[in-house]
Design a protein around this motif. Structure first.
Motif, PDB file in Angstrom:
ATOM      1  N   ALA A 191       0.812  -1.222   0.000  1.00  0.00           N
ATOM      2  CA  ALA A 191       0.000   0.000   0.000  1.00  0.00           C
ATOM      3  C   ALA A 191       0.846   1.272   0.000  1.00  0.00           C
ATOM      4  CB  ALA A 191      -0.963  -0.020   1.182  1.00  0.00           C
TER       5      ALA A 191
ATOM      6  N   THR B  13      -1.486  -7.610 -10.796  1.00  0.00           N
ATOM      7  CA  THR B  13      -1.236  -6.178 -10.608  1.00  0.00           C
ATOM      8  C   THR B  13      -2.515  -5.367 -10.463  1.00  0.00           C
ATOM      9  OG1 THR B  13      -1.076  -5.957 -13.008  1.00  0.00           O
ATOM     10  CG2 THR B  13       0.979  -6.243 -11.769  1.00  0.00           C
ATOM     11  N   ASN B  14      -3.644  -5.936 -10.905  1.00  0.00           N
ATOM     12  CA  ASN B  14      -4.928  -5.227 -10.775  1.00  0.00           C
ATOM     13  C   ASN B  14      -6.012  -6.234 -10.404  1.00  0.00           C
ATOM     14  OD1 ASN B  14      -4.383  -2.366 -11.731  1.00  0.00           O
ATOM     15  ND2 ASN B  14      -3.555  -3.563 -13.446  1.00  0.00           N
ATOM     16  N   PRO B  15      -7.023  -5.794  -9.648  1.00  0.00           N
ATOM     17  CA  PRO B  15      -8.103  -6.702  -9.281  1.00  0.00           C
ATOM     18  C   PRO B  15      -8.754  -7.314 -10.522  1.00  0.00           C
ATOM     19  CG  PRO B  15      -8.259  -4.665  -8.039  1.00  0.00           C
ATOM     20  CD  PRO B  15      -7.219  -4.455  -9.082  1.00  0.00           C
TER      21      PRO B  15
ATOM     22  N   GLU C  34      -1.550  -0.509  -3.873  1.00  0.00           N
ATOM     23  CA  GLU C  34      -2.609  -1.029  -3.014  1.00  0.00           C
ATOM     24  C   GLU C  34      -3.619  -1.877  -3.784  1.00  0.00           C
ATOM     25  OE1 GLU C  34      -3.440   2.983  -4.612  1.00  0.00           O
ATOM     26  OE2 GLU C  34      -1.839   2.149  -3.359  1.00  0.00           O
ATOM     27  N   ARG C  35      -3.644  -1.742  -5.127  1.00  0.00           N
ATOM     28  CA  ARG C  35      -4.579  -2.535  -5.917  1.00  0.00           C
ATOM     29  C   ARG C  35      -3.988  -3.884  -6.334  1.00  0.00           C
ATOM     30  NH1 ARG C  35      -8.733   0.262  -8.313  1.00  0.00           N
ATOM     31  NH2 ARG C  35      -8.576  -0.936 -10.247  1.00  0.00           N
TER      32      ARG C  35
END
Length: 549
Positions: free
Chosen positions: A382, A414-416, A387-388
């Motif tokens: 974070a 790296t991303n939701p 943080e994602r």
């Protein structure tokens, strides 16, 4: 801890001596100034595989020396002891490379192999960077890293011991089955051999006795006739009768010659006694030569039978009784084989069960630790502006072995909603740097005496993110030693010790030099990193602000 580095005639370095300190050490300089050469030289003396040609042009050889503090509990001490090398509070590594490529290494002034040098250096220095396949990016080491994070050394050792017991039990069963199979194939032979050997029942030394008896009986007929003649010549009308007659005649004449025949009479008396003894000896011999012809046949048959049996089993005659015992033991083992196999199968089943229990215990520790590590990574990512991102420690079940039944890999998304995958494949350059830094912070635990080197791990980040990277590096260096090669002024400003790497031209030759920076020089260097070629007062003010922050 790395205390110093001495480099002579390596690439574009002619002579360079550096002294390092605990805490965060930063090295800065323009691209191409020689920062990577400095790391190449350090890697060379540590035995790492790297660039092939390192000797400075025109020099006959290059040499690098590194010296380390070695506390009492440092793991390098055990490696040195096992290699038979001297151990002291200071460890000196020295390695030389000739222009024709020959390399020679010394540890505390004792010659050593490259393999021993690498084993020692593995406990001294860790290198982390975007292109590092020796450290956190190496998936083969993820399981060990998770075990260290989990404090699972004892459980892992239990698994290894249980696996060793399992392997030994399996080997014993396999060997027993092979022996039993071989015995089964020879059962008919063994039973026949035991029957005929036990029926013959040869004794050690028996062949010599039989051979002597046979030769005596074979010679008896030939010599018996001569011995009988000798017996006749001694007894009866032979020599005994003649001597007796002579004694009688001399006794009749003795009175007339007034004692002149006394000695002769005594001599004949002694001769008569000797003839009596000879008669008895000859008689005893004749009696011993009396035998049943069938006995000769029996002795010869047994002698030939024993010799034939010895040739059949390819042993000496006196070894036949021992051979019979070996065959009997093999036959007994065959008859008891099924019971022995059953016992070994039961032992293997117990060993497999014990190993499985140890694997289950270790798996439980790993899976619980994986959750803690994932949570700790989320906390670390974070502040690094990630943080994602989602970090996952993947623990997959595999066939049980000496290291348990788990395969461990660190994966990221790296991303939701994005697919996860290995660190090195999914993350971009800047993201990868931050993942590696966060992971190292989480895995660090208590200081181990290892010097950590981060090679441009802040590449691709800037501003607040670079500041967050620097603060993580500074925290990591607390109570330890961290060397950072960086282009980020935010990171460099947080260093406790600062060196500038720069090129210079001397006598038409380009050389690299490393200079320790004092407070004023640090301001100028940070200003250069902020402003580029033209350093302004505004850049110097920004540099002072960074140093004061």
């Amino acid at each position: 801890m790395l205390r110093g580095l001495d480099i002579r005639d390596m690439l574009i370095i002619d002579r360079l001596e550096l002294s390092f300190q605990p805490g965060l050490n930063v090295l800065t300089g323009e691209t191409g100034a020689g920062k990577s050469i400095l790391l190449d030289s350090l890697g060379f003396v540590l035995g790492w595989r790297g660039r092939a040609e390192l000797v400075r042009a025109g020099a006959p050889q290059g040499e690098v020396t590194a010296w380390f503090d070695l506390p009492e509990d440092h793991p390098a001490r055990e490696v040195l002891r096992e290699a038979g090398l001297p151990v002291s509070e200071e460890l000196i590594l020295r390695r030389m490379n000739t222009a024709d490529g020959r390399k020679t290494a010394w540890i505390n002034d004792r010659r050593c192999s490259g393999e021993v040098l690498r084993q020692v250096s593995a406990s001294l220095v860790e290198l982390h960077g975007q292109h590092d396949d020796r450290g956190l990016l190496n998936a083969r080491g993820h399981r060990q890293l998770l075990d260290e994070f989990a404090g699972a050394a004892s459980a892992a050792e239990m698994v290894r011991k249980a696996w060793k017991g399992r392997q030994e039990a399996a080997a014993a069963l396999s060997d027993a089955r092979k022996r039993l199979e071989a015995l089964n194939a020879e059962e008919a032979f063994l039973r026949h051999a035991v029957n005929e050997l036990e029926s013959l029942a040869p004794e050690p030394g028996e062949v010599s006795e039989l051979d002597a008896s046979r030769r005596l009986m074979q010679n008896a007929e030939r010599v018996r006739e001569d011995i009988t003649r000798a017996y006749s010549a001694v007894t009866g009308d032979g020599a005994e009768g003649i001597v007796s007659d002579a004694m009688r005649w001399l006794d009749g004449a003795a009175g007339a010659v007034e004692g002149r025949l006394d000695w002769a009479s005594e001599a004949l008396s002694r001769a008569l006694d000797a003839l009596g003894e000879a008669e008895r000896e000859i008689s005893d011999c004749l009696e011993s030569l009396s035998f049943d012809p069938r006995e000769l046949e029996r002795v010869a048959e047994r002698l030939f039978a024993i010799r034939d049996m010895a040739r059949k089993y390819q042993v000496q005659p006196d070894e036949l009784s021992e051979q019979a015992l070996e065959f009997r033991a093999a036959l007994d083992a065959l008859e008891a084989g099924s019971e022995g196999i059953a016992a070994l199968e039961a032992g293997l089943a117990e060993a497999v069960a014990a190993h499985q229990v140890a694997c289950d215990d270790l798996s439980d520790l790993r899976r619980r630790a994986a959750k803690r590590l994932d949570k700790a990574m989320a906390t670390e990512l974070a502040p690094l502006k990630m943080e994602r991102a989602v970090f996952t420690t993947l623990v997959e079940t595999i066939a049980p072995g000496p290291e348990g039944q788990d395969e461990v890999s660190f994966t990221v998304a790296t991303n939701p909603g994005a697919p996860s995958g290995p660190l090195a494949r999914i993350a971009s350059g800047g993201e990868l740097s931050r993942f590696l830094l966060a992971l190292k912070v989480c895995l660090m635990g208590e200081a181990t005496g290892v010097t950590m080197i981060f090679d441009e791990i802040d590449r691709g980040v800037g501003g607040a993110t670079a500041n967050a990277v620097g603060r993580r590096l500074k925290a990591l260096a607390d109570g330890a030693q961290v060397l950072v090669v960086t282009h980020s002024p935010q990171v460099a400003a947080l260093g406790g010790h600062h060196w500038r790497v720069e090129k210079r031209v001397s006598g038409g030759m380009t050389l690299s030099n490393v200079t320790p920076l004092d407070s004023d020089a640090r301001v100028d260097e940070l200003a250069r990193m902020l402003a580029g070629d033209t350093v302004t007062e505004e850049a110097r003010a920004a540099a002072r602000a960074l140093l004061g922050s």
